[in-house]
Each structure stands twice: as C-alpha cells, then as structure tokens.
Design an enzyme around this catalytic site. Structure first.
Site, short mmCIF file in Angstrom:
data_model
loop_
_atom_site.label_atom_id
_atom_site.label_comp_id
_atom_site.label_asym_id
_atom_site.label_seq_id
_atom_site.Cartn_x
_atom_site.Cartn_y
_atom_site.Cartn_z
CD GLU A 419 47.26 39.87 39.00
OE1 GLU A 419 47.27 39.35 40.13
OE2 GLU A 419 46.76 39.32 38.01
CD GLU A 495 49.66 37.19 35.32
OE1 GLU A 495 50.40 38.10 35.74
OE2 GLU A 495 49.00 36.45 36.05
C1 GAL Z 1 47.90 36.25 38.62
C2 GAL Z 1 49.25 36.68 39.14
C3 GAL Z 1 50.30 35.67 38.83
C4 GAL Z 1 49.83 34.30 39.21
C5 GAL Z 1 48.57 34.01 38.43
C6 GAL Z 1 48.04 32.61 38.64
O1 GAL Z 1 46.86 36.94 39.21
O2 GAL Z 1 49.63 37.90 38.56
O3 GAL Z 1 51.48 35.98 39.52
O4 GAL Z 1 49.58 34.27 40.57
O5 GAL Z 1 47.59 34.93 38.85
O6 GAL Z 1 46.88 32.41 37.87
#
Ligand code: GAL
Length: 823
Positions: A419, A495
């Site tokens: 990100e 993710e």
């Molecule tokens: C994402 C990020 C992670 C964590 C996650 C929580 O956007 O890459 O490191 O913060 O959100 O939902």
C-alpha cells in the site's frame, strides 16, 4: 534455509581449550547472544572501552526492552502502547585468544530495532536504520588479542516509525565469526534448481570465496549434498585459483538423483555443505538448507511442482504476542503450526523482512512465503517511517533481504511494498521499476509482487504493471473487472477481510456496528468495521467466482501488538493520534488471539480451507437469565449438512451451500447492508441450560460432532501443555493453556479469575497473557487475569536438563500443577 557455520564443540575448543597446539581445522561461529550489558539511557561515550558499565543490567539477546512495559497511554497505542522509543546501549565484553591472530573476525546481527550504531573498542564500524535488516561488520583491524574487547551498540528507535509494534532492542540473534583468511563470507551461497525431473534434479550452487591474503591461493571447493537423513547424495569438487585480496564466485552444477521434492505440508529438505580445502585440510565449512521444487505463475493460477495450488494465506506481523519482538524459534513454529491447523498454506511477511527463524519454520513445515520488503517508499504514512531513509538505504536493504533469503524453498515471491502511497502519484511507477529490477538482478527465479489498495489509481499510473504478480488489497468487488481489463495479468488478494472480533465475547441481538462501549468486538463476526473491511465469506465467494486469482492472504493470521482497529480510528495524517479508545492497544483482526487461542472465526476459515471433517458451534452455552429467549447459534463446517441439538432435541438439519445466514456487510464496492452467507449455518433457539450439540454429516453419515455444555460454578484450574517434554536449550518453550473449569471439566466461559503462578526447577516463567487486546496487565508478571475463562503461561527451559514445575492458584478455585521435562 538457514545458512550457518558449524560446530559448537569446535567453538568451545577454539576459545577455551588449554591445548593451544591443537590444530583447529574448521572455525565455528560463536554464539554471541549471552551476557550483554544493557542500559536504557543516552550515556556519553558509551562506546569507550573504559567506561564503567558495572551497574548496567545483564541481559541475553534476543532482547526486546519495550515488551517489559509498562503499557501507558503516553505511548502510542498504534505502536502497542509500549515504550518503544529512546536511546539505549548494549555492551559486551569478550576476549579472543592470541592464537587467532591471523583470523578474520566479524560480527553478524540478524536485526537490531532500530537506528543502530556499532562500535568495537571505541571505533565506529557501521550504522543501520532498518531494524529488519541483517548486517555484518568486519572487526579484524580493531581486535586486541588476549585482552578485553568491547562491542557497544547504540540504538535510537523512534515512535511512529511503523504503523504497528516494532519492538525495541537487539531483538534478533548475534554471532561472532572467526574465519580463516580464505573463507565463504556472509550469505555466501546461492542455490537454485534449474532442472527438476522425477529421476534427477540439477542443483546449481553458486559459492562466494573470499581471499583476504595478498597472495594468489589455490584451494579446492567441495560441495556435498546431504538428504534429510544426512546421507550424501552428490558431491562436487573444483580446484580454484583465488586472486590475491579478492572475492569471486564459483558455480557448481550438481545432479541429485531421484529427488524428493519440497512441497506444501511435505517439506523435504536437502543440505549443502560447502568446504574450502587447502593443502588437504578443510579451512572453512558452510552449511545451507535448501529444497528442490518448481514454481510457476500463470494467469490461471500458481503451480508448485506442476500442480495448481490455491493460496490460503495469512499476513503476519513479526511480534510473538506476550514475548514481544524478541525472536524465538519455538514461538514462531507454534504460530505457524496453529496457522496450518486452520488450513493456511501461505504467509505474507507483512510488511518487512521476517526473521530467518520464520523462514526456517516455513521451510520445515511446508508453507509458501511472500517475502515483503517495505511498507513505505518516499511518501510518509507515519512521521518517522522508512520514507526518511528510503533514498539512502532502500537498495541495500532490498538486496540484503534477497541475498539472505533466496535459498529458502518456502519463499515464492519478493514483495517490494505494501500500500505504498506512490500508488497515487504520477511517477510512482519509476520507483516500482527500480525496485523490481533489483529483485530480478539478485534472483531471477522468483517473481516480484506488491500489495495495492488504490484501485484503479495504481493501474492508471502504471505502477501495477511494473511488477510480475499483482496483489490487490481489499478489493474483491473488482476482481472480475481487473481480469476483464487485464486478461493476462496474474493477480491475487494480497490482503483480505480485516474482520475484527474478540475471543469469547458475544453480543445479541446481533448488532450491525462495532460497539464502542466495551473495547471488545462480538465473536459472531457480523459487525461492520472500518470502511475497507468485510466478512471472510465475501472473499471466499470472490475467489470462487474468480478462479484465476491465485488466492488470498487474510489480515492477519494472529492478532498482533499495535494498530487496535476498530478502536482508535485510522489516521494517515501522520500526527500520531491513535489513543482515543485506550486501553485498546493490540489488534482485533485475526481468527487467533494474541496468545494463540482460536476465535470462532478460526473455524470459519478451517471450514473453507481444510477437508478433514470438522464442525464448530457458537456461542458458549451459559446464558443465565436469558432462559426461553432466542439465541442465534452459528455453525461452521466442511461437511454437507449440520444438525443442531439442544438437550438432545433436534432443531433440524441445515445444508451447507443451500441454507444461508444473513449477516451485515458493507465494504468498498458493496453498500448492500446485508449479505446472505452460504458459508455459515444458523438457527435461533430458545435458551435452556444443558447441552448444545452439532453433528456434521457427509453423504448422509455423521462424521464430526462438537458439544458445549452449560458450565457450573467455577471450581478448578486446568493446565494443558502444548509439549510436555522440551529441550534444555535455554531457548525452548512450553505453552501452557490455563483454563478455569467447573467440577466436570467444562470451560467456564465468563470466568475472569486472577491466576497466580509459581515456577520451580529447570526453567522460568517467560511470559503470561490472555488475548485481551485491551488488557494493561504486564506480560512479565507472575499472574494474569483469565479472559473468558482462559489465559496462557509460557515456560522457558534453562540449559540444565531436568523438570520445570508450574503451579497455578486462584481464590476460590482448586489449584493445579504441571511438570514439564527438559532434556
Ligand atoms: C491495510 C494495511 C495493513 C493493516 C490493515 C488493517 O490497509 O495494509 O497494514 O493496516 O489495513 O485492516
């Protein structure tokens, strides 16, 4: 595949033997982890040999000072609410026998958190910002043989250098290396398997050879391949002329007959022993664990050894819960074994280079890994983040990560970032290209990847097209569109989900929003959290509808310290506020809590990711005062159907995939408010104390059951060890689950007794915890409050074999004792 040098015995001889005339043929690395001196203070000239450090604290490393606490709202909850910042020093005194005068002496750190400066006898030898990078310094010119030498390490970690808990200290391992003038240096082998067939594999071993002498030298490089039983399966031997004061690479192509492949869950490993031989004597020996396997990434999917594999992955931060960031092999192995029980076969080391121990564990358990370098490039997410160091250090940190990790068969991709905010910038693609090229240059056997949360910005500015395999964060609603617009793109969910919940805590009637009153999130896993999050089944369904996706990586496998979302909000404005909902200071995201106890969601993943028949039921069955009221009962299963019984009375069968459960959902690209989940079976049943039982059927036959009984009054403590015999290594751990039970052995699901511990024998109480992300109790006390009936005590063995005895007591409960053997 850890690369290391051998033999503790020889090491002992080298430093302490009285038989100085004895020829030491193979030099060994010195375990340099014991007897450091520590002070959390900015002492002027603390690098000088002569300063008085007699009152400094004696510690062994790996050491994380921040985990010692205390928790405080003066520390940032985003960083775990723990004291991670400030100047600190470590010193270590040592002597090197005069017989080693002609040796090359260096010190290797696997990671120091962070902003470290290292001195030997008052001389500065190097500095490193990034706490996740390993490094080595040459000490040879500064060593005083036969006299006191002092290594001094200054650390200066800052708050908000990360968006999570980084830990603080010399938190990974250290070794002192004594090498002959001709030797194999750090990260000295690079092993690939260019040809793999069932009757033979070609193993290419590239070995670095360093000659520090001012003369041309003739040596033999002999590489022996051992199988898992230490039987030699192939040898290659080459005569080499080494130019004076030079470093050169030698490539040996070695054929291994009938190779046994490394695979998911079937992790066959080989070992390459590289020997430098001069005048018929071995003068250096270097060992590399590796695996033989093939990986292919196609737009249809990921293939391991020619077979398609769906990536059922987890993202993980590096902390080990109550143990903090200080690396420990067994704690790491336990985490990944629990992940495997859930059905995970893949790990993304979010968002930084992992410990070598983590990669060894994944090699040895058969879990594939995305090895990730950065969470920031030049654009800041947090005020003291990597952006401050990117220009100066990024190339070195990335190259070092790959050189260190490229022999691990578990590693399948290099991730250049998570990100990163350059996704939204016009020229962001240039940095991506630069990093991508570095990866290919260091290792052309694995593709690059990154996790993008800006869609379509990261595609429009061409950043996503600079890497080989595109990771998309939290965008299941766009998988089809991405495919349509990029038919040849290889992609996956890097993710996913970020559902939040608390083990053992239930709210009904089911609520749409996370409640702000309790600092706990309902384990029904229906609450709508922050805007980007969504329930697991949204991703299950998206993966099913888009079979070309390589799979998903859930956020996260284990709860971690820091980032206590949904408490504290989420703020990228870098001003560091995050403590609104104190005392929350650890994550709620994972299907497993901070100490390793599965939440209900663990079984939802298990129902999707495993095939061994299983069935799970929730909530607990102690609803005193709600007799006759309807209670939502959920069941997760991989069977065809489930029948629910309360006190023996059937409430009917529900069919998986046909009967649905309506749950709240609202996420990027979906504003529906509710979805009908085909992945959960549910009933509403009037509460009556007794038994709640589910039976899973396959092809009409009962194959799995789970029963919960209403617990009576809390009566006793029950201790259950994950391992009752551990190694007397000074490092091995036994994890003891501490349950509050009624007379009949049922877990008391609301028990919150304060449990006191006493440990005697050949071990100590290393840490305690209970999985409550809002608990301010110390991880290092000899007591802990039970959280929904459970807590954890972690015992560590000393180096003396024998027994460790743990006794747990609490007011109004029968106490318990457990004995662990150490050998
Ligand atoms: C994402 C990020 C992670 C964590 C996650 C929580 O956007 O890459 O490191 O913060 O959100 O939902």
């Amino acid at each position: 595949m850890q690369t290391y040098k051998l033999t503790a015995l020889l090491l002992f001889l080298m430093f302490f033997s009285s038989c100085q005339e004895k020829e030491i043929e193979v030099l060994a690395d010195q375990d340099f982890n014991k007897n450091w001196l520590f002070i959390k203070d900015s002492i002027p000239n603390a690098e000088a040999i002569t300063i008085d450090d007699s009152n400094w604290r004696k510690v062994n490393v790996p050491h994380d000072w921040a985990i010692e606490g205390p928790f405080s709202d003066k520390n940032n909850a985003r960083n775990g609410g723990l004291p991670i910042d400030g100047i600190a020093w470590y010193r270590k005194h040592f002597t090197v026998d005069a017989k080693n005068k002609n040796k090359q002496i260096s010190i290797e750190f696997d990671g120091v958190m962070d902003n470290s400066k290292v001195y030997i006898n008052g001389n500065f030898v190097g500095e490193r910002h990034y706490g996740y990078s390993g490094f080595e310094y040459d000490l040879t010119p500064f060593i005083k043989f036969g006299e006191n030498n002092v290594i001094a390490v200054q650390l200066a970690p800052e708050i908000l250098s990360e968006r999570w808990y980084p830990g603080a200290g010399i938190y990974r391992k250290v070794r002192l290396k004594l090498n002959e003038p001709i030797h194999i240096p750090q990260w000295g082998t690079y092993i690939t398997t260019p040809k793999v067939a069932s009757n033979k594999a070609v193993v290419s071993v590239e070995t670095k050879l360093k000659n520090t002498l001012n003369t041309t030298e003739n040596i033999v490089l002999e590489t022996t391949i051992l199988d898992i039983n230490n039987t030699t399966v192939a040898v290659s031997s080459n005569k080499i002329e080494l130019a004076k004061a030079s470093e050169q690479k030698e490539v040996q192509k070695i054929t291994v007959p009938n190779p046994i492949l490394w695979d998911i869950g079937k992790p066959n490993l080989y070992t390459a022993v590289s020997r430098v031989i001069k005048d018929n004597k071995t003068i250096d020996e270097y060992t590399t664990e590796f695996g033989i396997r093939t990986i292919e990434f196609k737009k249809e999917g990921f293939y391991l050894n020619g077979k398609a594999v769906e990536l059922n992955g987890v993202c993980m931060h590096h902390d080990l819960g109550p143990l903090g960031a200080a690396v420990n092999y067994r704690a790491t192995e336990r985490q990944m074994q629990i992940m495997q029980q859930m059905g995970a076969n893949a790990l993304r080391t979010s968002h930084n280079p992992p410990s070598t121990e983590m990669l060894q564990v994944c090699d040895r358990l058969g879990i594939v890994v995305i090895d990730e370098a950065f969470d920031e490039w030049k654009e800041a997410k947090v005020p003291n983040g990597y952006h401050k160091y990117f220009d100066k250090w990024a190339e070195k940190d990335l190259r070092d990560m790959i050189k260190r990790d490229r022999n691990h068969p578990s590693v399948i991709m290099w991730s250049i970032g998570n990100e990163i905010l350059e996704q939204g910038k016009k020229d962001g693609w240039k940095i991506a290209k630069m990093l991508n090229d570095i990866c290919h240059n260091e290792d052309n056997t694995r593709p690059t990847t990154a996790g993008f949360n800006y869609y379509p910005a990261s595609f429009k500015n061409k950043l996503a097209y600079q890497i080989d395999v595109v990771g998309v964060n939290y965008k299941p609603a766009y998988y089809a569109e991405i495919r349509e617009q990029n038919p040849d793109m290889i992609f996956y969910g890097s993710e996913t989900s970020s559902q939040t919940s608390t083990r053992g805590y239930y709210e009904f009637p089911l609520k749409e929003r996370v409640s702000k009153e309790t600092n706990q999130v309902s384990s029904y896993d229906v609450n709508i959290g922050p805007s980007w999050t969504y329930p697991p089944e949204v991703e299950f369904e998206a993966q099913k509808q888009n079979p070309h996706s390589l799979g998903e990586f859930i956020w996260t496998g284990f709860d971690y310290l820091g980032e206590p979302t949904p408490y504290g909000g989420r703020d990228n404005s870098t001003n560091g506020y995050w403590n609104d909902d104190w005392p929350s200071h650890a994550s709620y995201f994972a299907p497993v809590d901070l100490v390793g106890f599965p939440k209900d969601r663990f079984y939802l993943y298990q129902s999707q990711w495993t095939t061994e028949p299983m069935v799970h039921v929730l909530p607990h069955w102690n609803w005193e005062g709600k007799e006759g009221q309807n209670i939502p009962v959920y069941s997760y299963t991989n069977c065809d159907e489930v029948e629910l019984f309360v006190n023996g009375k059937s409430y009917g069968k529900k069919i998986k995939g046909k009967d649905t459960t309506t749950i709240f959902a609202e996420y990027n690209g979906f504003k529906g408010g509710t979805i009908d989940s085909k992945y959960r079976l549910s009933w509403n049943v009037p509460y009556q104390p007794g038994s709640l039982k589910v039976v899973g059927y396959k092809n009409g036959k009962p194959v799995a059951t789970k029963e919960i009984k209403t617990a009576g009054k809390p009566y006793k403590i029950k201790l259950i060890a994950d391992r009752t015999t551990i190694n007397a290594s000074g490092e091995d751990l036994s994890f003891i689950t501490v349950r509050v039970e009624d007379k009949d052995g049922n877990l008391c699901p609301k028990a919150n007794h304060l449990i006191n511990f006493k440990v005697s024998g050949n071990g100590n109480l290393e840490a305690v915890g209970n999985g409550n992300s809002a608990s301010l109790e110390s991880f290092q006390a000899n007591y802990i409050t039970s959280f929904y009936g459970k807590s954890l005590a972690i015992l560590k063995a000393t180096e003396n074999p024998g027994e460790i005895t743990l006794t747990a007591t609490a007011d109004n409960l029968t106490s318990a004792t457990i004995t662990i053997k150490t050998k």
